[in-house]
Design a protein around this motif. Structure first.
Motif, PDB file in Angstrom:
ATOM      1  N   GLY A  66      25.385 -60.182 -40.738  1.00 54.21           N
ATOM      2  CA  GLY A  66      24.710 -59.447 -41.808  1.00 54.21           C
ATOM      3  C   GLY A  66      25.614 -59.217 -43.010  1.00 54.21           C
ATOM      4  N   GLU A  67      25.008 -59.256 -44.194  1.00 54.64           N
ATOM      5  CA  GLU A  67      25.794 -59.216 -45.435  1.00 54.64           C
ATOM      6  C   GLU A  67      25.289 -58.232 -46.464  1.00 54.64           C
ATOM      7  OE1 GLU A  67      26.469 -62.801 -47.895  1.00 54.64           O
ATOM      8  OE2 GLU A  67      26.578 -63.842 -45.988  1.00 54.64           O
ATOM      9  N   VAL A  68      24.012 -58.357 -46.831  1.00 53.40           N
ATOM     10  CA  VAL A  68      23.547 -57.690 -48.056  1.00 53.40           C
ATOM     11  C   VAL A  68      22.462 -56.665 -47.756  1.00 53.40           C
ATOM     12  CG1 VAL A  68      24.158 -59.548 -49.637  1.00 53.40           C
ATOM     13  CG2 VAL A  68      21.978 -59.641 -48.431  1.00 53.40           C
ATOM     14  N   TRP A 122      15.672 -56.074 -51.493  1.00 56.76           N
ATOM     15  CA  TRP A 122      16.235 -56.221 -50.144  1.00 56.76           C
ATOM     16  C   TRP A 122      17.700 -56.645 -50.123  1.00 56.76           C
ATOM     17  CZ3 TRP A 122      13.799 -54.925 -45.582  1.00 56.76           C
ATOM     18  CH2 TRP A 122      12.423 -54.673 -45.666  1.00 56.76           C
ATOM     19  N   GLU A 123      18.188 -57.294 -51.189  1.00 56.38           N
ATOM     20  CA  GLU A 123      19.458 -58.000 -51.026  1.00 56.38           C
ATOM     21  C   GLU A 123      20.427 -57.869 -52.198  1.00 56.38           C
ATOM     22  OE1 GLU A 123      19.051 -61.971 -49.558  1.00 56.38           O
ATOM     23  OE2 GLU A 123      17.473 -61.438 -48.147  1.00 56.38           O
ATOM     24  N   SER A 124      20.265 -56.862 -53.062  1.00 59.80           N
ATOM     25  CA  SER A 124      21.057 -56.882 -54.301  1.00 59.80           C
ATOM     26  C   SER A 124      22.412 -56.188 -54.208  1.00 59.80           C
ATOM     27  CB  SER A 124      20.230 -56.264 -55.443  1.00 59.80           C
ATOM     28  OG  SER A 124      19.793 -54.977 -55.057  1.00 59.80           O
ATOM     29  N   LEU A 125      22.764 -55.636 -53.039  1.00 58.48           N
ATOM     30  CA  LEU A 125      24.029 -54.904 -52.906  1.00 58.48           C
ATOM     31  C   LEU A 125      24.804 -55.393 -51.692  1.00 58.48           C
ATOM     32  CD1 LEU A 125      22.508 -51.330 -53.441  1.00 58.48           C
ATOM     33  CD2 LEU A 125      24.019 -52.515 -55.056  1.00 58.48           C
ATOM     34  N   GLN A 126      26.117 -55.207 -51.741  1.00 59.93           N
ATOM     35  CA  GLN A 126      26.942 -55.487 -50.560  1.00 59.93           C
ATOM     36  C   GLN A 126      28.165 -54.589 -50.591  1.00 59.93           C
ATOM     37  OE1 GLN A 126      27.916 -59.661 -50.913  1.00 59.93           O
ATOM     38  NE2 GLN A 126      29.516 -59.333 -52.423  1.00 59.93           N
ATOM     39  N   VAL A 127      28.794 -54.452 -49.428  1.00 60.44           N
ATOM     40  CA  VAL A 127      30.011 -53.636 -49.334  1.00 60.44           C
ATOM     41  C   VAL A 127      31.188 -54.500 -49.791  1.00 60.44           C
ATOM     42  CG1 VAL A 127      31.555 -52.481 -47.698  1.00 60.44           C
ATOM     43  CG2 VAL A 127      29.084 -52.161 -47.526  1.00 60.44           C
ATOM     44  N   SER A 131      25.463 -57.928 -55.173  1.00 62.54           N
ATOM     45  CA  SER A 131      25.545 -59.131 -54.336  1.00 62.54           C
ATOM     46  C   SER A 131      25.229 -60.351 -55.208  1.00 62.54           C
ATOM     47  CB  SER A 131      24.549 -59.025 -53.187  1.00 62.54           C
ATOM     48  OG  SER A 131      23.249 -59.194 -53.717  1.00 62.54           O
ATOM     49  N   TYR A 132      24.903 -61.454 -54.557  1.00 67.21           N
ATOM     50  CA  TYR A 132      24.616 -62.709 -55.257  1.00 67.21           C
ATOM     51  C   TYR A 132      23.358 -62.644 -56.124  1.00 67.21           C
ATOM     52  CZ  TYR A 132      20.806 -63.242 -52.076  1.00 67.21           C
ATOM     53  OH  TYR A 132      19.645 -63.018 -51.395  1.00 67.21           O
ATOM     54  N   ARG A 137      30.979 -64.906 -51.834  1.00 66.40           N
ATOM     55  CA  ARG A 137      32.076 -64.519 -52.729  1.00 66.40           C
ATOM     56  C   ARG A 137      32.553 -65.792 -53.406  1.00 66.40           C
ATOM     57  NH1 ARG A 137      34.064 -59.415 -51.595  1.00 66.40           N
ATOM     58  NH2 ARG A 137      32.904 -58.632 -49.817  1.00 66.40           N
ATOM     59  N   ASP A 138      33.563 -65.692 -54.262  1.00 62.95           N
ATOM     60  CA  ASP A 138      34.122 -66.893 -54.886  1.00 62.95           C
ATOM     61  C   ASP A 138      34.479 -67.899 -53.802  1.00 62.95           C
ATOM     62  OD1 ASP A 138      33.911 -66.068 -57.422  1.00 62.95           O
ATOM     63  OD2 ASP A 138      36.023 -65.476 -57.658  1.00 62.95           O
ATOM     64  N   GLY A 139      33.928 -69.095 -53.903  1.00 64.77           N
ATOM     65  CA  GLY A 139      34.295 -70.159 -52.967  1.00 64.77           C
ATOM     66  C   GLY A 139      33.759 -69.993 -51.555  1.00 64.77           C
ATOM     67  N   VAL A 140      32.921 -68.998 -51.314  1.00 64.72           N
ATOM     68  CA  VAL A 140      32.375 -68.783 -49.958  1.00 64.72           C
ATOM     69  C   VAL A 140      30.854 -68.933 -50.041  1.00 64.72           C
ATOM     70  CG1 VAL A 140      32.158 -67.192 -48.012  1.00 64.72           C
ATOM     71  CG2 VAL A 140      34.245 -67.171 -49.409  1.00 64.72           C
TER      72      VAL A 140
END
Ligand SMILES: Cc1cc2nc3c(=O)[nH]c(=O)nc-3n(C[C@H](O)[C@H](O)[C@H](O)COP(=O)(O)OP(=O)(O)OC[C@H]3O[C@@H](n4cnc5c(N)ncnc54)[C@H](O)[C@@H]3O)c2cc1C
Length: 433
Positions: free
Chosen positions: A52-54, A197-202, A76-77, A319-322
């Protein structure tokens, strides 16, 4: 009290139980905390999420916990600049949104979305069973409903590809009522809204939420403790571990995903409750994370977002490159049928088709086969037509001294569901003392 399972739900429950003065032990089958949130850290310090991510702005239980733990939220992305890639059977297309061929098709999408939004507005996410037409809406799939309102084939395809990108199954396998419930929970006016649903992340990495709680619980977590049986009684509960050890407690908080829960022998709980819990199911999926020294997809003007009809149903920049990707249930079999040694080349072929030759130059590719992991047996909650009624209003409720939590006990899974139900179970258990 015994908490079975040390994912976000079990850890959030145990944290509140301990804060409330309960003597609590978490029994976790794996040798690490977090369950479906898991991360590795690269030599250069970048955390990489394999689960889980976002989250979104209405995920108030999760966001509140992040704040309490002193972690940081970032965007997030969602909203990254550049064009989204559509890897369609006939072609790879880059576009700002779904590449409808005509204005009439786009207008039809908007028409159908309005109808859907009006239906969702009438569903109570906490009590979808109270809808006067609940049984009828539940036995229809989203796909059948779309055809019943004469959605154009291109609109059906757009929504099918979008559902597969989320990897929670085909629209032909989604209960319309469950889908509407999810939309109502997010207060959406139409179909799935990534901003909601997906606009934030830690920023520290989403697995840090679990890691922080686990660190504070310390030796109250027993790792490698595979629960095989739970016996519930108001006079005292007991839990049996693989290997035969038995532990007693005044109450049990069960924080297992629905698949592994079916493998646990539970007695002393009403048969209707067990039938309801056992009726729940998961979509089976895998996550693939490709690591690069830079965000190679930008070379071709892409934003890293993909909806695809290949083995990878979606990609997005972590993230950058991920670059994260999901292999949806429909294509997991195809991935599993490829020998381990050849899987990377299949990913390279698809990435090259989408993002150009530089996308073959991965530093590493990580496969996380959640669908076949014995302690997850899935990926995210899935509601087939008929499932909302089959599971029924016992969903997300407790039978003291047996408390149930976990993302599956909320509307649609997600980290929000885990934290919300984990904290809810702890509050109920503390309240009953
Ligand atoms: C690839 C992937 C991507 C995702 N992306 C997102 C996302 O971006 N945003 C989002 O909000 N959600 C996402 N999710 C969903 C989210 O991660 C989960 O819903 C949530 O973390 C589940 O938490 P949980 O505590 O309910 O269950 P789990 O995390 O599954 O925890 C259950 C725990 O029980 C343990 N266990 C199992 N069997 C036993 C047993 N017999 N005895 C003892 N312990 C046992 C497991 O090892 C595990 O630690 C994603 C999930 C996956 C897999």
């Amino acid at each position: 009290m015994l908490v079975v399972g040390g994912g976000l739900a079990g850890l959030a429950a145990a944290r509140d139980l301990a804060a409330g003065g309960a003597d609590v032990v978490v029994l976790e089958a794996r040798e690490r905390p977090g369950g479906r949130v898991e991360q590795i850290r690269l030599d250069d310090g970048r955390p990489v999420q394999l689960g889980g991510e976002v989250v979104g702005p209405f995920h108030t239980a999760y966001l509140g916990l992040v704040e309490e733990l002193g972690l940081t939220l970032e965007a997030s992305y969602v909203g990254v600049p550049g064009q989204t890639t559509y890897d369609l059977v006939e072609d790879v297309v880059r576009s700002d949104d779904w590449p409808f061929a005509t204005a009439a098709e786009r207008a039809d999408y908007e028409r159908v979305e309005q109808l859907y939004g009006a239906l969702a507005a009438a569903v109570d996410p906490d009590d979808p069973w109270s809808h006067p037409d609940a049984a009828r809406l539940d036995c229809v799939s989203l796909g059948s409903w779309l055809r019943s309102v004469d959605a154009l084939p291109s609109v059906v395809r757009c929504l099918e590809t979008g559902a597969i990108a989320l990897a929670d199954g085909s629209i032909e396998r989604h209960s319309l009522l469950a889908d509407l419930r999810k939309s109502a929970a997010a207060c959406e006016s139409g179909f799935y809204d990534y901003d909601r649903w997906e606009s934030l992340q830690v920023a520290e990495g989403s697995a840090e939420v679990a890691a922080s709680m686990a660190a504070a619980l310390g030796d109250r977590i027993r790792y490698g403790a595979v629960v095989e049986a739970v016996s519930v009684s108001v006079g005292g509960c007991s839990v049996r571990l693989r290997g035969g050890e038995s532990l007693g407690a005044e109450a049990v908080v069960c924080a297992l995903p629905v698949g592994p829960l079916r493998d646990v022998a539970v007695d002393g709980v009403a048969p209707e409750r067990l039938a309801s819990l056992h009726a729940q199911r998961h979509a089976l999926a895998a996550k693939v994370v490709s690591l690069f020294d830079r965000s190679v997809w930008t070379d071709v003007g892409a934003n890293g977002l993909l909806e695809g009809e290949g083995v990878l149903g979606s990609t997005w920049p972590q993230r950058d490159g991920v670059l994260s990707a999901l292999v949806p249930p429909q294509r997991l079999g195809a991935l599993l049928s490829i020998p381990d040694a050849d899987r990377v080349s299949v990913v390279h072929e698809e990435l090259e088709r989408m993002y150009g030759a530089a996308a073959r130059e991965t530093q590493a590719v990580h496969f996380r086969l959640w669908g076949t992991d014995p302690f997850t047996q899935g990926y995210v909650t899935q509601w087939w037509p008929g499932d909302v009624m089959r599971v029924g209003p016992l969903h997300g409720t407790h039978d003291p001294p047996f408390y149930v939590c976990g993302s599956d006990q909320w509307v649609a899974g997600y980290m929000e569901g885990a934290v919300r139900t984990g904290r809810g179970a702890a509050a109920a258990a503390l309240g009953a003392r």
